[in-house]
Design an enzyme around this catalytic site. Structure first.
Site: not given
Ligand SMILES: N[C@H](CCC[C@H](N)C(=O)O)C(=O)O
Length: 286
Positions: A102-104, A225-227, A215, A93
């Site tokens: 991190c999905g994206n 945010c992908g996830t 996030e 992060n």
């Molecule tokens: N910040 C998130 C991880 C990145 C998630 C996000 N960027 C995505 O695309 O899934 C966490 O610490 O849970």
């Protein structure tokens, strides 16, 4: 002997780094990086196949992600070698700490791997939450996410983990919501030091939802945010807001698609699909 050895090691030429020794014996590294974004979620990407990056240097990762003093990004991702799959993903992060999936970022890493000719159009890779497969064509990446085994449904929100923890909550007037203020309250108040990502949602149609995400580890709203959108799609189906297993998620950074299949109490064959773009590349002295 030690000095000779350390100088020899420092002079090892490496694609990702050049270590320069100036007369006052200050060591500076020149770091090659690539900047990617996936629907506005942006990342510093580093080819670390020669395993040179100082992976425990939280301050360095935080500096590289700093939007004023560094390159600027929501996160930093290392592409590394792996014996059993095409590559390994290591995700940090913006706060400098290694984090969950991190999905994206995973989608951008697949596009980066293709750019580096590490893969062609299909791949498998290992990430902190396990094995992923993906395909890439014309800048669009389809990423297989981990199965979701458990979903906690409450009166006003749903909580689930799609590789990262996500709080999903339908709200009124989504576009005017103070996401940073309301997201931080939940992230620190309800979820304590471990925290969670917070997704605020508005239904736009039978199979379409708008999402704005606070996030964890960025400690601000990100453009997508992908996830997070994966969690929203599954939560909306689980709470009967939609009967479709193919969902469109509209985020401030662009549109993503999520598909899935019910699997007992959970979900499987979950795919996150959307664009992943290389914005620029460069060299930074650290
Ligand atoms: N910040 C998130 C991880 C990145 C998630 C996000 N960027 C995505 O695309 O899934 C966490 O610490 O849970």
């Amino acid at each position: 002997m030690y000095i000779c050895e350390s100088v020899r090691r420092l002079l090892i030429f490496n694609k990702a780094f050049r270590i320069l020794i100036d007369t006052s014996i200050n060591f500076t590294m020149e770091l090659n990086f690539y900047k990617y974004q996936g629907t506005g979620n942006d990342f510093v990407m580093i080819d670390n196949r020669q395993d040179i990056f100082p992976k425990n240097d939280t301050k360095l990762v935080n500096f590289l992600c700093d939007r004023k003093f560094g390159i600027g990004a929501d996160g930093l991702i290392l592409l590394e070698n792996d014996d059993a799959t095409d590559f390994k993903m290591v995700y940090y992060n913006a706060d400098g700490n290694e984090s969950s999936m991190c999905g994206n970022g995973g989608r951008c890493l697949v596009a980066f791997a293709k750019f580096l000719n590490v893969i062609e159009d299909n791949c498998s890779f290992i990430a902190v939450d396990g094995l992923h497969t993906a395909s890439v064509a014309d800048g669009i990446v389809s990423l297989a996410m981990q199965n979701v085994e458990k979903i906690d449904v409450f009166d006003t929100y749903t909580f689930l983990n799609t590789g990262s923890p996500h709080h999903v909550q339908l709200v009124e007037n989504l576009m005017h919501l103070d996401v940073k203020e309301n997201g931080a309250k939940l992230r620190y108040g309800k979820y304590g030091s471990k925290g969670s990502n917070i997704n605020f949602v508005a239904q736009e149609g039978d199979t379409t939802f708008s999402v704005r995400t606070y996030e964890r580890g960025v400690e601000d709203e990100t453009l997508s945010c992908g996830t997070g959108v994966t969690a929203v799609a599954i939560a909306m189906y689980e709470t009967a807001k939609t009967t479709s297993n193919k969902i469109t998620l509209k985020t401030p950074g662009g549109e993503l698609k999520v598909s899935f299949e019910k699997n007992g109490v959970g979900y499987k064959n979950i795919h996150l699909v959307g664009p992943a773009t290389q914005v620029f590349s460069g060299i930074i002295k650290v």
